[in-house]
Design an enzyme around this catalytic site. Structure first.
Site, short mmCIF file in Angstrom:
data_model
loop_
_atom_site.label_atom_id
_atom_site.label_comp_id
_atom_site.label_asym_id
_atom_site.label_seq_id
_atom_site.Cartn_x
_atom_site.Cartn_y
_atom_site.Cartn_z
N CYS A 35 0.87 -1.17 0.00
CA CYS A 35 0.00 0.00 0.00
C CYS A 35 0.91 1.22 0.00
O CYS A 35 1.57 1.51 1.00
CB CYS A 35 -0.91 0.03 1.22
SG CYS A 35 -1.87 1.57 1.34
N MET A 37 -4.64 4.99 -5.38
CA MET A 37 -3.72 4.20 -4.57
C MET A 37 -2.29 4.68 -4.85
O MET A 37 -1.93 4.97 -5.99
CB MET A 37 -3.83 2.72 -4.93
CG MET A 37 -5.26 2.16 -4.82
SD MET A 37 -6.32 2.56 -6.23
CE MET A 37 -5.78 1.33 -7.40
#
Length: 392
Positions: free
Chosen positions: A104, A317
């Protein structure tokens, strides 16, 4: 009848970029969860509150979105010249599943501040005022990320005037450097796993689609928005309220994963929800963000909309931003074409919440493209710290 009490585990709830998650020191986890396996997965799943058929995570720390159903484990680094190892788990909302297949990028922002605040960095190394660079080993993908953390009066600076589209309030700017972000591991094999900058992806009942499939930051499949009947200006509601569209995207994603060599059978895609990502792109155009802000075509180089865990992301993201920046720097990819072509080391793209700027340095060497680093700015802060309590 007697019932076992809840256990409590030291934890920190942090925002990093446009995501938030529960952060742990490896040493604070129960012994059985200090190693990879079923016990660790079960613990994190219960902490987040999954699987939740109501889709709310009411009985857990998750937020029932791909941006908020996350867990991070930090430990002293196993690698030379690194400060910490960072392991990331994307917890499924509707399944008892933790996907460890990728990173992430947003929560990476919070890893540096967490490492400093939780004793992983010798305080004698910290400046009284300035910037400290935390060298992070991203253990999911075996990559180095440098997190440049602002320091004020010997402590992590969290407040500031840096504004990040997709985050409501300003905070201190944290610069991320993703070193050699292209995936050269056993899953993908190279930055472009098929060896092509553009492929024809044949998807049953959908057709043949032009795609760029890249392993940089995170495996990502890029498709021209027009080929799917979109403009690239869509917001979450337009996609996430359309079950047929979501099913179509998931079918394309599964076939792309197979073509990229990330899975061996289409049935495996359901257990690999976090990767690859799928994004649709378009040339720059005027649009209005989810907060009502107008973005002029002149402010951006292209439009990008990306899906994460089966839904259109509210912003972008961080790892997908690395893929966008890298693909934009390489002539011949769909992203580079949509951005207008030419030589570039930075790209500004419009996402549902606003604009993000990413830099990438790509070179063509020995017959293949390489990217030495990708750079972007985010922000992070502690939301809450103490203990999480877990029924076990």
């Amino acid at each position: 009848m007697t019932h076992a009490p809840q256990i409590k585990i030291p934890a920190t709830y942090m925002r990093g970029g446009t995501s938030k998650g529960v952060f742990f020191r490896l040493q604070d986890l129960p012994q059985s969860a200090q190693v990879a396996g079923a016990a660790r997965d079960a613990l994190l799943i219960r902490i987040i509150g999954s699987p939740d058929p109501y889709g709310k995570h009411t009985d857990g720390m998750g937020g029932a979105t791909s941006s908020t159903s996350k867990a991070v484990i930090i430990s002293p680094s196993s690698q030379a010249n690194h400060d910490v190892d960072y392991l990331y788990g994307q917890v499924s909302i509707d399944q008892a599943l933790v996907d460890w297949s990728g990173n992430c990028g947003n929560l990476t922002t919070a890893v540096g501040p967490f490492a400093i605040a939780n004793g992983f960095i010798d305080r004698a190394r910290l400046p009284h005022n300035g910037v400290f660079s935390v060298r992070v080993w991203q253990a999911n993908i075996n990559k180095t990320i440098i997190v440049h953390v602002p320091i004020c009066n010997g402590e992590v600076q969290e407040t500031g005037d840096f504004e990040l589209d997709g985050v409501t309030f300003p905070a201190a700017e944290v610069v991320l450097e993703f070193i050699d972000p292209a995936d050269d591991g056993e899953d993908g094999g190279s930055m472009f796993p098929t060896g092509n900058l553009i492929d024809d992806l044949d998807v049953p009942n959908i057709g043949s689609l032009k795609v760029t499939m890249i392993n940089a930051g995170i495996p990502t499949i890029f498709i021209n928005a027009a080929d799917l009947g979109y403009t690239g200006t869509e917001l979450q509601e337009a996609i996430n309220s359309d079950s047929a569209a979501l099913a179509k995207f998931e079918t394309i994603r599964a076939h792309g994963a197979l073509r990229m060599g990330l899975i061996k059978d289409l049935s495996e895609a359901a257990k690999r929800q976090h990767t690859p990502k799928i994004a649709f792109i378009a040339p720059a155009a005027h649009y209005v963000t989810s907060s009502g802000k107008e973005i002029a075509a002149e402010q951006i180089d292209l439009l990008v909309r990306a899906l994460s865990m089966g839904k259109l992301h509210h912003a972008m993201m961080g790892t997908a931003a690395v893929a966008i920046g890298t693909a934009a720097a390489i002539p011949g990819t769909l992203v580079h074409i949509a951005a207008g072509g030419g030589e570039r080391e930075t790209v500004r793209f419009g996402h549902p919440s606003g604009i993000l700027r990413v830099g990438a340095q790509a070179q063509f060497t020995n017959g293949e493209w390489r990217v030495s680093k990708a750079i972007m700015s985010r922000s992070a802060r502690v939301l809450m710290e103490g203990w999480v309590r877990v029924p076990m």
